[in-house]
Design a protein around this motif. Structure first.
Motif, mmCIF file in Angstrom:
data_model
loop_
_atom_site.group_PDB
_atom_site.id
_atom_site.type_symbol
_atom_site.label_atom_id
_atom_site.label_comp_id
_atom_site.label_asym_id
_atom_site.label_seq_id
_atom_site.Cartn_x
_atom_site.Cartn_y
_atom_site.Cartn_z
ATOM 1 N N ALA A 1 -2.588 6.560 -24.082
ATOM 2 C CA ALA A 1 -3.647 5.817 -24.471
ATOM 3 C C ALA A 1 -3.855 4.686 -23.424
ATOM 4 O O ALA A 1 -3.730 5.019 -22.264
ATOM 5 C CB ALA A 1 -3.407 5.297 -25.979
ATOM 6 N N ASP A 2 -4.167 3.602 -23.512
ATOM 7 C CA ASP A 2 -4.458 2.419 -22.607
ATOM 8 C C ASP A 2 -3.359 1.466 -22.497
ATOM 9 O O ASP A 2 -3.054 1.001 -23.452
ATOM 10 C CB ASP A 2 -5.772 1.679 -22.961
ATOM 11 C CG ASP A 2 -7.083 2.374 -22.597
ATOM 12 O OD1 ASP A 2 -7.086 3.687 -22.289
ATOM 13 O OD2 ASP A 2 -8.169 1.804 -22.931
ATOM 14 N N SER A 3 -2.816 1.480 -21.160
ATOM 15 C CA SER A 3 -1.591 0.671 -21.008
ATOM 16 C C SER A 3 -1.363 0.184 -19.877
ATOM 17 O O SER A 3 -1.814 1.163 -18.662
ATOM 18 C CB SER A 3 -0.348 1.211 -21.794
ATOM 19 O OG SER A 3 0.829 0.594 -21.614
ATOM 20 N N ASN B 1 0.892 -2.027 -23.661
ATOM 21 C CA ASN B 1 0.463 -3.496 -23.039
ATOM 22 C C ASN B 1 -0.895 -3.464 -22.731
ATOM 23 O O ASN B 1 -1.508 -2.576 -21.732
ATOM 24 C CB ASN B 1 1.095 -3.769 -21.725
ATOM 25 C CG ASN B 1 2.711 -4.021 -21.917
ATOM 26 O OD1 ASN B 1 2.966 -4.579 -22.897
ATOM 27 N ND2 ASN B 1 3.260 -3.540 -20.873
ATOM 28 N N HIS B 2 -1.908 -3.917 -23.613
ATOM 29 C CA HIS B 2 -3.475 -3.871 -23.591
ATOM 30 C C HIS B 2 -4.084 -5.269 -24.124
ATOM 31 O O HIS B 2 -3.142 -5.554 -25.167
ATOM 32 C CB HIS B 2 -3.754 -2.710 -24.044
ATOM 33 C CG HIS B 2 -5.396 -2.016 -23.816
ATOM 34 N ND1 HIS B 2 -5.403 -1.891 -22.548
ATOM 35 C CD2 HIS B 2 -6.231 -1.703 -24.607
ATOM 36 C CE1 HIS B 2 -6.777 -1.405 -22.484
ATOM 37 N NE2 HIS B 2 -7.240 -1.310 -23.634
ATOM 38 N N PRO B 3 -5.096 -5.337 -23.733
ATOM 39 C CA PRO B 3 -5.804 -6.584 -24.211
ATOM 40 C C PRO B 3 -5.947 -6.669 -25.763
ATOM 41 O O PRO B 3 -6.116 -7.798 -26.680
ATOM 42 C CB PRO B 3 -7.126 -6.944 -23.671
ATOM 43 C CG PRO B 3 -6.930 -6.023 -22.522
ATOM 44 C CD PRO B 3 -6.086 -4.900 -22.923
ATOM 45 N N SER C 1 -6.236 5.585 -30.856
ATOM 46 C CA SER C 1 -5.100 4.572 -30.380
ATOM 47 C C SER C 1 -5.498 3.158 -30.446
ATOM 48 O O SER C 1 -4.806 2.529 -30.544
ATOM 49 C CB SER C 1 -5.073 5.063 -28.978
ATOM 50 O OG SER C 1 -6.323 4.997 -28.284
ATOM 51 N N HIS C 2 -6.786 2.988 -30.303
ATOM 52 C CA HIS C 2 -7.291 1.648 -30.541
ATOM 53 C C HIS C 2 -8.761 1.668 -30.621
ATOM 54 O O HIS C 2 -9.485 2.685 -30.704
ATOM 55 C CB HIS C 2 -6.744 0.726 -29.392
ATOM 56 C CG HIS C 2 -7.384 1.032 -28.077
ATOM 57 N ND1 HIS C 2 -7.282 2.327 -27.560
ATOM 58 C CD2 HIS C 2 -8.039 0.076 -26.873
ATOM 59 C CE1 HIS C 2 -7.569 2.370 -26.228
ATOM 60 N NE2 HIS C 2 -8.205 1.110 -26.026
ATOM 61 N N TYR C 3 -9.417 0.492 -30.772
ATOM 62 C CA TYR C 3 -10.652 0.212 -31.247
ATOM 63 C C TYR C 3 -11.538 -0.200 -30.106
ATOM 64 O O TYR C 3 -12.852 -0.699 -30.401
ATOM 65 C CB TYR C 3 -10.954 -0.565 -32.408
ATOM 66 C CG TYR C 3 -9.950 -0.190 -33.525
ATOM 67 C CD1 TYR C 3 -10.173 1.037 -34.131
ATOM 68 C CD2 TYR C 3 -8.823 -0.987 -34.152
ATOM 69 C CE1 TYR C 3 -9.418 1.695 -35.451
ATOM 70 C CE2 TYR C 3 -8.207 -0.665 -35.219
ATOM 71 C CZ TYR C 3 -8.223 0.731 -35.894
ATOM 72 O OH TYR C 3 -7.646 1.130 -36.931
ATOM 73 N N HIS C 4 -11.303 0.094 -28.786
ATOM 74 C CA HIS C 4 -12.329 -0.035 -27.772
ATOM 75 C C HIS C 4 -13.261 0.973 -27.739
ATOM 76 O O HIS C 4 -13.008 2.225 -28.009
ATOM 77 C CB HIS C 4 -11.665 -0.389 -26.391
ATOM 78 C CG HIS C 4 -11.204 -1.532 -25.949
ATOM 79 N ND1 HIS C 4 -9.944 -1.513 -24.992
ATOM 80 C CD2 HIS C 4 -11.525 -2.863 -26.386
ATOM 81 C CE1 HIS C 4 -10.002 -2.988 -24.829
ATOM 82 N NE2 HIS C 4 -10.643 -3.515 -25.663
ATOM 83 N N GLY C 5 -14.584 0.711 -27.600
ATOM 84 C CA GLY C 5 -15.787 1.639 -27.766
ATOM 85 C C GLY C 5 -15.427 2.903 -26.940
ATOM 86 O O GLY C 5 -15.867 4.175 -27.229
ATOM 87 N N ASP C 6 -14.708 2.936 -25.691
ATOM 88 C CA ASP C 6 -14.442 4.279 -25.127
ATOM 89 C C ASP C 6 -13.675 5.066 -25.543
ATOM 90 O O ASP C 6 -13.388 6.166 -25.235
ATOM 91 C CB ASP C 6 -14.220 3.918 -23.376
ATOM 92 C CG ASP C 6 -12.840 3.124 -23.354
ATOM 93 O OD1 ASP C 6 -12.609 2.325 -24.123
ATOM 94 O OD2 ASP C 6 -12.058 3.270 -22.405
ATOM 95 N N HIS C 7 -12.842 4.515 -26.721
ATOM 96 C CA HIS C 7 -12.092 5.455 -27.537
ATOM 97 C C HIS C 7 -12.559 5.882 -28.984
ATOM 98 O O HIS C 7 -11.853 6.643 -29.647
ATOM 99 C CB HIS C 7 -10.457 4.822 -27.632
ATOM 100 C CG HIS C 7 -9.866 4.560 -26.333
ATOM 101 N ND1 HIS C 7 -8.935 5.494 -25.700
ATOM 102 C CD2 HIS C 7 -10.500 3.777 -25.228
ATOM 103 C CE1 HIS C 7 -8.771 5.348 -24.646
ATOM 104 N NE2 HIS C 7 -9.424 4.269 -24.028
ATOM 105 N N LYS C 8 -13.453 5.004 -29.293
ATOM 106 C CA LYS C 8 -13.734 5.219 -30.944
ATOM 107 C C LYS C 8 -15.338 5.242 -31.214
ATOM 108 O O LYS C 8 -15.795 5.343 -32.130
ATOM 109 C CB LYS C 8 -13.237 3.996 -31.773
ATOM 110 C CG LYS C 8 -13.685 2.571 -31.401
ATOM 111 C CD LYS C 8 -14.283 1.974 -32.518
ATOM 112 C CE LYS C 8 -15.281 0.859 -32.160
ATOM 113 N NZ LYS C 8 -15.573 0.032 -33.021
HETATM 114 ZN ZN LIG Z 1 -8.963 -0.135 -24.045
#
Ligand SMILES: [Zn+2]
Ligand SMILES: [Zn+2]
Length: 241
Positions: A151-153, A130-132, A56-63
């Motif tokens: 995902a994160d939003s 909507n995520h940073p 979903s994105h490249y924050h550590g808790d997801h990748k």
């Molecule tokens: Zn995130």
């Protein structure tokens, strides 16, 4: 769909952050690959049997476990019947996307929010959340069933429209009712319940759970907004659509 990991931020003991295993016939696909997911997913299938991963994105808790996944493939590439897995990620951050393929043993394919994407037997649609950092919610369709993963939003009506009529909504739930997390691009339990209600989802799984409080309370709070079936994500929780 099986929950491989559900924590927000970091994995607690013998657990993992975001990871969800989708299986149809012999096809196996991970949605996100956070810290601890690579170890835990082996309770459900062999690493060699994973056809791919959608990030979903490249924050550590997801990748975070992408690198060990790549190592597992290089170490096992000589096995007979080796299948080259594909990692799907967005290309809004080119430096991050460029880290997904690995030598000739892991391929990467970018997705976007204007085309559908066929991944094995599944039809995927994506929508920016909507995520940073750039992050995409996913809608997965197969045989008339619809699964949506936020995902994160933070909460948004656009996200509810995207999830409209889904059979299962896997929603992040990073905080308890009354706590403000929207400025960090997250939802609390009320937001998740409201999202499911507005989307007219049939059922809701609360995940990406906080490291404090009693998680059961999140379910109570979400149920004040949403009258459908609500589940709390747990490692190994499995549901068939
Ligand atoms: Zn995130
Ligand atoms: Zn996260």
């Amino acid at each position: 769909m099986t929950v491989v990991g559900f924590w927000h931020g970091y994995p607690e003991a013998n657990s993992a952050t975001s990871g969800y295993l989708l299986e149809h016939d012999e096809y196996k696909l991970l949605l996100d690959c956070g810290s601890g997911v690579l170890s835990n997913v082996q309770s459900f299938c062999s690493l060699d049997d994973l056809n791919g991963i959608v990030l979903s994105h490249y924050h550590g808790d997801h990748k975070a476990d992408i690198t060990p996944f790549q190592y597992s493939r290089i170490l096992n590439a000589q096995k007979s019947g080796y299948k080259t897995p594909i990692i799907y990620g967005h290309n809004d951050d080119k430096a991050e996307f460029s880290k997904l393929p690995f030598r000739d043993v892991v391929k990467a394919i970018p997705y976007n929010d204007y085309d559908r994407l066929l991944i094995g037997p599944f039809v995927f649609f994506f929508q920016r959340t909507n995520h940073p950092v750039p992050c995409y919610a996913m809608k997965v369709e197969l045989a008339g069933k619809i699964l949506v993963y936020t995902a994160d939003s933070s909460f948004s009506e656009e996200l509810a429209s995207f999830a409209k009529g889904c059979d299962l909504l896997i929603s992040e739930c990073s905080a308890y009712a009354g706590e403000t997390v929207s400025e960090f691009g997250h939802m609390n339990s009320e937001d998740a319940g409201r999202l499911a209600a507005l989307a007219q989802a049939k059922s809701l799984i609360l995940t990406h759970l906080p490291h404090y409080g009693e998680h059961q309370q999140l379910k109570v709070e979400a149920s004040e907004q949403f009258s459908g079936e609500i589940y709390l994500a747990k490692q190994g929780f499995s549901i068939e659509l």
